[in-house]
Design a protein around this motif. Structure first.
Motif, PDB file in Angstrom:
ATOM      1  N   TYR A 680     -34.646   3.889  80.361  1.00  0.00           N
ATOM      2  CA  TYR A 680     -33.279   3.860  80.897  1.00  0.00           C
ATOM      3  C   TYR A 680     -33.250   2.952  82.121  1.00  0.00           C
ATOM      4  CZ  TYR A 680     -32.814   7.979  77.957  1.00  0.00           C
ATOM      5  OH  TYR A 680     -32.810   8.827  76.886  1.00  0.00           O
ATOM      6  N   ALA A 681     -32.180   2.171  82.241  1.00  0.00           N
ATOM      7  CA  ALA A 681     -32.046   1.276  83.387  1.00  0.00           C
ATOM      8  C   ALA A 681     -30.578   0.950  83.597  1.00  0.00           C
ATOM      9  CB  ALA A 681     -32.853  -0.003  83.158  1.00  0.00           C
ATOM     10  N   SER A 682     -30.247   0.334  84.719  1.00  0.00           N
ATOM     11  CA  SER A 682     -28.854   0.005  85.024  1.00  0.00           C
ATOM     12  C   SER A 682     -28.316  -1.090  84.117  1.00  0.00           C
ATOM     13  CB  SER A 682     -28.723  -0.432  86.489  1.00  0.00           C
ATOM     14  OG  SER A 682     -29.542  -1.556  86.744  1.00  0.00           O
ATOM     15  N   ILE A 683     -29.204  -1.931  83.581  1.00  0.00           N
ATOM     16  CA  ILE A 683     -28.881  -2.899  82.530  1.00  0.00           C
ATOM     17  C   ILE A 683     -29.515  -2.380  81.251  1.00  0.00           C
ATOM     18  CG2 ILE A 683     -29.297  -5.241  81.697  1.00  0.00           C
ATOM     19  CD1 ILE A 683     -27.299  -5.236  83.924  1.00  0.00           C
ATOM     20  N   ALA A 684     -28.769  -2.390  80.150  1.00  0.00           N
ATOM     21  CA  ALA A 684     -29.315  -1.871  78.891  1.00  0.00           C
ATOM     22  C   ALA A 684     -30.692  -2.486  78.640  1.00  0.00           C
ATOM     23  CB  ALA A 684     -28.371  -2.212  77.744  1.00  0.00           C
ATOM     24  N   PRO A 685     -31.747  -1.684  78.609  1.00  0.00           N
ATOM     25  CA  PRO A 685     -33.096  -2.236  78.494  1.00  0.00           C
ATOM     26  C   PRO A 685     -33.385  -2.767  77.095  1.00  0.00           C
ATOM     27  CG  PRO A 685     -33.181   0.150  78.444  1.00  0.00           C
ATOM     28  CD  PRO A 685     -31.741  -0.211  78.714  1.00  0.00           C
ATOM     29  N   ASP A 686     -34.302  -3.719  77.022  1.00  0.00           N
ATOM     30  CA  ASP A 686     -34.779  -4.191  75.733  1.00  0.00           C
ATOM     31  C   ASP A 686     -35.549  -3.072  75.037  1.00  0.00           C
ATOM     32  OD1 ASP A 686     -33.746  -6.715  76.199  1.00  0.00           O
ATOM     33  OD2 ASP A 686     -35.586  -7.447  77.108  1.00  0.00           O
ATOM     34  N   THR A 687     -35.525  -3.082  73.715  1.00  0.00           N
ATOM     35  CA  THR A 687     -36.246  -2.062  72.962  1.00  0.00           C
ATOM     36  C   THR A 687     -37.728  -2.066  73.324  1.00  0.00           C
ATOM     37  OG1 THR A 687     -34.681  -2.159  71.134  1.00  0.00           O
ATOM     38  CG2 THR A 687     -36.847  -1.254  70.649  1.00  0.00           C
ATOM     39  N   LYS A 688     -38.306  -3.266  73.437  1.00  0.00           N
ATOM     40  CA  LYS A 688     -39.674  -3.390  73.935  1.00  0.00           C
ATOM     41  C   LYS A 688     -39.899  -4.837  74.356  1.00  0.00           C
ATOM     42  CE  LYS A 688     -41.957  -4.152  69.422  1.00  0.00           C
ATOM     43  NZ  LYS A 688     -43.049  -3.685  68.536  1.00  0.00           N
ATOM     44  N   ARG A 689     -40.889  -5.039  75.221  1.00  0.00           N
ATOM     45  CA  ARG A 689     -41.207  -6.375  75.700  1.00  0.00           C
ATOM     46  C   ARG A 689     -42.720  -6.560  75.766  1.00  0.00           C
ATOM     47  NH1 ARG A 689     -37.259  -8.972  78.887  1.00  0.00           N
ATOM     48  NH2 ARG A 689     -38.783 -10.610  79.285  1.00  0.00           N
ATOM     49  N   LEU A 690     -43.151  -7.726  75.357  1.00  0.00           N
ATOM     50  CA  LEU A 690     -44.560  -8.087  75.489  1.00  0.00           C
ATOM     51  C   LEU A 690     -44.881  -8.295  76.963  1.00  0.00           C
ATOM     52  CD1 LEU A 690     -47.137  -8.878  73.790  1.00  0.00           C
ATOM     53  CD2 LEU A 690     -46.422 -11.253  74.136  1.00  0.00           C
ATOM     54  N   ARG A 691     -45.898  -7.606  77.463  1.00  0.00           N
ATOM     55  CA  ARG A 691     -46.287  -7.710  78.874  1.00  0.00           C
ATOM     56  C   ARG A 691     -47.744  -8.108  79.056  1.00  0.00           C
ATOM     57  NH1 ARG A 691     -41.407  -8.351  81.136  1.00  0.00           N
ATOM     58  NH2 ARG A 691     -40.077  -6.506  80.945  1.00  0.00           N
ATOM     59  N   GLY A 692     -48.461  -8.299  77.953  1.00  0.00           N
ATOM     60  CA  GLY A 692     -49.844  -8.732  78.039  1.00  0.00           C
ATOM     61  C   GLY A 692     -50.422  -8.890  76.649  1.00  0.00           C
ATOM     62  N   TYR A 693     -51.496  -9.667  76.522  1.00  0.00           N
ATOM     63  CA  TYR A 693     -52.191  -9.813  75.242  1.00  0.00           C
ATOM     64  C   TYR A 693     -53.587 -10.345  75.489  1.00  0.00           C
ATOM     65  CZ  TYR A 693     -50.841 -14.772  75.630  1.00  0.00           C
ATOM     66  OH  TYR A 693     -50.663 -16.061  76.067  1.00  0.00           O
ATOM     67  N   SER A 728     -36.795   2.585  89.312  1.00  0.00           N
ATOM     68  CA  SER A 728     -37.543   3.807  89.043  1.00  0.00           C
ATOM     69  C   SER A 728     -37.170   4.367  87.677  1.00  0.00           C
ATOM     70  CB  SER A 728     -37.242   4.853  90.116  1.00  0.00           C
ATOM     71  OG  SER A 728     -37.695   4.420  91.381  1.00  0.00           O
ATOM     72  N   GLY A 729     -38.139   4.946  87.012  1.00  0.00           N
ATOM     73  CA  GLY A 729     -37.869   5.543  85.720  1.00  0.00           C
ATOM     74  C   GLY A 729     -39.104   5.646  84.865  1.00  0.00           C
ATOM     75  N   GLU A 730     -38.900   6.055  83.632  1.00  0.00           N
ATOM     76  CA  GLU A 730     -39.999   6.248  82.691  1.00  0.00           C
ATOM     77  C   GLU A 730     -40.194   5.008  81.841  1.00  0.00           C
ATOM     78  OE1 GLU A 730     -41.394   9.372  79.137  1.00  0.00           O
ATOM     79  OE2 GLU A 730     -39.450   9.622  80.156  1.00  0.00           O
ATOM     80  N   PHE A 731     -41.454   4.635  81.619  1.00  0.00           N
ATOM     81  CA  PHE A 731     -41.815   3.475  80.825  1.00  0.00           C
ATOM     82  C   PHE A 731     -42.771   3.899  79.712  1.00  0.00           C
ATOM     83  CE2 PHE A 731     -40.347   1.745  84.743  1.00  0.00           C
ATOM     84  CZ  PHE A 731     -39.848   0.478  84.471  1.00  0.00           C
ATOM     85  N   LYS A 732     -42.596   3.316  78.550  1.00  0.00           N
ATOM     86  CA  LYS A 732     -43.448   3.615  77.398  1.00  0.00           C
ATOM     87  C   LYS A 732     -44.373   2.434  77.123  1.00  0.00           C
ATOM     88  CE  LYS A 732     -43.148   4.291  72.369  1.00  0.00           C
ATOM     89  NZ  LYS A 732     -42.209   4.347  71.225  1.00  0.00           N
ATOM     90  N   ILE A 733     -45.640   2.730  76.977  1.00  0.00           N
ATOM     91  CA  ILE A 733     -46.656   1.738  76.636  1.00  0.00           C
ATOM     92  C   ILE A 733     -46.948   1.834  75.146  1.00  0.00           C
ATOM     93  CG2 ILE A 733     -49.066   1.046  76.972  1.00  0.00           C
ATOM     94  CD1 ILE A 733     -48.872   2.417  79.740  1.00  0.00           C
ATOM     95  N   GLN A 734     -47.090   0.670  74.487  1.00  0.00           N
ATOM     96  CA  GLN A 734     -47.496   0.647  73.084  1.00  0.00           C
ATOM     97  C   GLN A 734     -48.603  -0.368  72.895  1.00  0.00           C
ATOM     98  OE1 GLN A 734     -44.367  -0.056  70.202  1.00  0.00           O
ATOM     99  NE2 GLN A 734     -45.837  -0.653  68.619  1.00  0.00           N
ATOM    100  N   LEU A 735     -49.734   0.072  72.365  1.00  0.00           N
ATOM    101  CA  LEU A 735     -50.860  -0.783  72.001  1.00  0.00           C
ATOM    102  C   LEU A 735     -51.308  -0.374  70.613  1.00  0.00           C
ATOM    103  CD1 LEU A 735     -52.727  -0.843  75.400  1.00  0.00           C
ATOM    104  CD2 LEU A 735     -52.240  -2.898  74.053  1.00  0.00           C
TER     105      LEU A 735
END
Length: 756
Positions: A680-693, A728-735
């Motif tokens: 959840y964020a003040s701007i509709a968040p992206d479903t998921k984003r690549l942050r590393g590889y 601030s808020g909850e973030f989900k990690i996916q690997l």
């Protein structure tokens, strides 16, 4: 089992850091530039800002090209031209390039101040205008490797061979966001994801420029096309885009910001317009953002004729002279004119009239001369032919072959039909099967790549590579179709019935820019019909997609037992594919784009939640293949996803680790992709984003622990007032199939979850 902990690309990252931090002090160069500018007349300054194409100073008679003595004299001694680019409609060998560059620089040495010319070329996947050079996969395929080290090495080799052609300036990399599948330049990009683009871009820039761009083995990189070029509303090249400032900063700007940090010396400007404003006329984009925010201090050069187009196409300048005034005042340093000297004449007049201040001229010329000094052109304007023994070498070819092998993306492999057995009878068919144009793409020896079958005649097409791999007696070939029409389809069907398996090669021929514009993303009816007729034989089909963008192949793909995406792989692509088809190599590529299922359903993977659809909507996000898809001949298992702390706070770092095990029977490479989603964020968040590889090599049964480090800055977004924030808020990690959550707790930005 013993776990092997790895540090992600530590050696490679050290190279990046060194290249960005261990530059020579530039104060001495600035002083030299200031002294030189003080000696220059207005005309000499404006000449430095003028770039013309090689046709302006050349003649070609009966196919023989040479620099015209009178034309080069006019260009240098009368107009003091600072830069020349391009070639005529064919490639040159190194000997001829030496003659061309030597003649140009000899003329420059006759001018009053003896300022060398900077020659530029589009060496976007190797030195594309020099015969015998090493051609790598196009950027979209390089992105599919998810291997920064390969991209860095390709950049290093390209720089070596560009300097071996005596050219110091490379109009690469393309850092545009490959967001629109229709766009004919999508294969020139590193895909649709901002993080992937910026990291791949920084890697290749470091390869191009090295630790010392003045040495004889490196070139000045040119990040392009600033900004927003890759998402035209119509999908057509050089047509308008509509991109809010927040979106521009969230998705389009980061690759350029990273390229500036990596030390890119030059930049090419977007030919299009955004929200009705041509970028060449945008002081906001070229001065406020580029200079004021990104702190870029290199050359900003136009693309082909783009100042002229402010009048002819965009209609924001009433005259050509007004177009020059608007562009230079907005922040353009050099005009790729490119056919005549109107820019020069108009700009001189505008300065005399007080419509363009001398301070703007001095600023532009300072940047141009500084790059020439940085490149060492004042000391060595032409290289030594004997300094490049590795040009076109077997060593370099192997790097290209490895890159092509890691790029090939296995999308489907029903019942493990691949790899094929080498004693099988194989029908090879389809329009991309026996042409180098569908391996090299555009910018290959010529602008459109239309002579690749001539210049790369010594390389293997897909057909030739398969014939070499299993013997001609085991291979039959029938074209079946051209790119747009059926061709002896009955013969192809007959051959299929006599074969054990069909390798069906569909896709596109070479193209770029407006020549590659299309009205329909669907693959041609002829190619789809060829797939349908072959499927009726009941023989298994291995579908090979050799294409620069994801054409809609849903019908044809539904009939395949296996599907591989090869993009435009370069000169070694045929051999790389044959190695994978018959098990001498294991595929490891992953899609750097989302492959659409339907022509009007074009949604990128980092979509908004609203785009996912709902129970009443059958038309939500449903691509044929999602960004990051890619199979192997072995299998990998993910386990033990661990985070160093449950809560991330300001100025802290979160360490994320995951175990990856090769659970199959073959050695293989796995691209480990880290996705993070804000719930959840003040701007509709992206479903998921690549942050590393990271990419790892695992033997059967082997496990490695892969580690990533995340800071609050890495999970930030641009809010509705164009400010970059981490809320601030909850973030989900996916690997892989592993997921875990953490909380970010900011001292300044309130929570949107209601939980903290």
């Amino acid at each position: 089992m013993r776990k092997i902990f790895i540090i992600v690309n530590i050696v490679f990252l050290n190279v990046l850091v060194l290249s960005a931090q261990t530059k020579k002090p530039e104060s001495d160069i600035d002083q030299k530039v200031d002294v030189l500018i003080a000696k220059m007349t207005l005309e000499e300054k404006v000449g430095q800002m003028t770039e013309v194409t090689s046709d302006v100073v050349s003649t070609t008679t009966n196919g023989v090209h040479e620099i015209d003595p009178e034309k080069i004299k006019e260009a240098i001694l009368k107009y003091h031209v600072g830069s020349i680019l391009n070639v005529s409609a064919h490639a040159y060998d190194r000997k001829h390039w030496y003659e061309v560059i030597s003649t140009i620089q000899a003329e420059a040495a006759k001018d009053r101040l003896k300022i060398p010319v900077i020659y530029g070329i589009d060496a976007i996947h190797g030195v594309t205008y020099t015969t015998g050079s090493t051609l790598f996969p196009q950027e979209i395929a390089m992105a599919a490797t998810f291997n920064k080290e390969i991209v860095y090495k390709a950049g290093e080799i390209t720089a070596y061979e560009t300097r071996a052609s005596y050219i110091p300036w490379n109009y690469s990399p393309v850092l545009d966001l490959g967001k629109s599948p229709l766009w004919p330049r999508i294969y020139e990009t590193f895909g649709e994801d901002p993080y992937l683009i910026k990291t791949m871009g920084a890697a290749i820039i470091t390869g191009y420029q090295g630790n010392d761009v003045s040495d004889k083995y490196h070139v000045a990189a040119c990040m392009k096309h600033y900004l927003g070029y890759g998402d035209p509303l119509s999908g057509k090249d050089r047509t308008p885009a509509w991109i809010p400032d927040r979106y521009m900063r969230e998705y389009f700007l980061p690759p350029f910001a990273e390229a500036v940090k990596a030390g890119a010396r030059t930049l090419m400007i977007n030919s299009g317009e955004i929200n009705g404003v041509p970028i060449h006329a945008s002081k906001y984009m070229l001065t406020d953002v580029l200079r004021g925010e990104l702190h870029f201090d290199g050359i900003a050069v136009t693309d082909w004729r783009d100042i002229e187009y402010l009048h002819d196409r965009h209609h924001i300048a009433a005259t050509q002279k007004d177009a020059v005034m608007i562009a230079v005042n907005a922040g353009v340093d050099m005009s790729m004119v490119p056919y005549e000297y109107s820019f020069y004449n108009y700009l001189v007049e505008l300065v005399h009239e007080g419509k363009v201040p001398m301070s703007r001229i001095n600023e532009a010329v300072h940047r141009i001369l500084k790059v020439k000094y940085q490149l060492g052109l004042f000391d060595r304007s032409v290289g030594n032919p004997d300094d490049y023994p590795k040009f076109g070498s077997e060593e370099f070819r192997q790097v290209s072959l490895n890159a092509a092998t890691e790029a090939i993306t296995l999308l489907k492999n029903n019942n493990n039909i691949l790899p094929l057995k080498k004693d099988m009878k194989v029908l090879v068919t389809g329009p991309t099967a026996n042409t180098m144009r569908s391996l090299d793409g555009g910018w290959s020896y010529t602008w459109q790549g239309d002579q690749s079958d001539v210049y790369a005649a010594g390389k293997n097409t897909i057909l030739e590579a398969i014939q070499q791999k299993i013997g001609k007696d085991n291979v039959s070939y029938e074209p079946g179709a051209t790119f747009d029409s059926l061709q002896n389809i009955d013969e192809a069907v007959k051959a299929a019935k006599k074969s054990d398996v069909i390798v069906l090669c569909l896709g596109e021929t070479s193209y770029t820019e407006n020549v590659g514009n299309i009205d329909d993303l669907n693959l041609s009816a002829a190619q789809t019909q060829l797939a349908s007729e072959l499927a009726k034989t009941g023989k298994p089909i291995v579908l090979v997609l050799a294409e620069g963008r994801p054409r809609i192949v849903t019908d044809a793909e539904s009939k395949s037992a296996a599907t591989l995406m090869t993009y435009f792989l370069g000169n070694e692509g045929g051999d790389a594919l044959a190695n994978i088809l018959f098990g001498d190599a294991n595929p490891s590529g992953r899609l750097p784009i989302t492959y659409p299922r339907y022509a009007n359903s074009l949604v990128n993977y980092y979509r908004k939640n609203l785009e996912n659809g709902n129970p009443d909507d059958k038309h939500g996000y449903n691509p044929l293949y999602e960004f990051g898809t890619g199979l192997s001949y072995t299998t990998f298992g993910y386990s033990n996803l661990h985070i160093s702390k449950p809560n991330l706070k300001d100025n802290e770092t979160l360490t994320i680790t995951v175990d990856v095990k090769n659970t199959g029977q073959l050695e293989g490479k796995e691209s480990v992709l880290l996705y993070i989603s804000q719930l959840y964020a003040s701007i509709a968040p992206d479903t998921k984003r690549l942050r590393g590889y990271d990419k790892i090599d695992l033997k059967p049964g082997e496990t490695k622990t892969v580690s990533f480090k995340i800071t609050p800055k890495d999970i930030a977004f641009v809010n509705d007032i164009s400010k970059t924030v981490t809320e601030s808020g909850e973030f989900k990690i996916q690997l892989g199939d592993q997921t875990q959550s953490f909380n970010y707790i900011s001292n300044t930005i309130p929570s949107r979850t209601g939980k903290l």
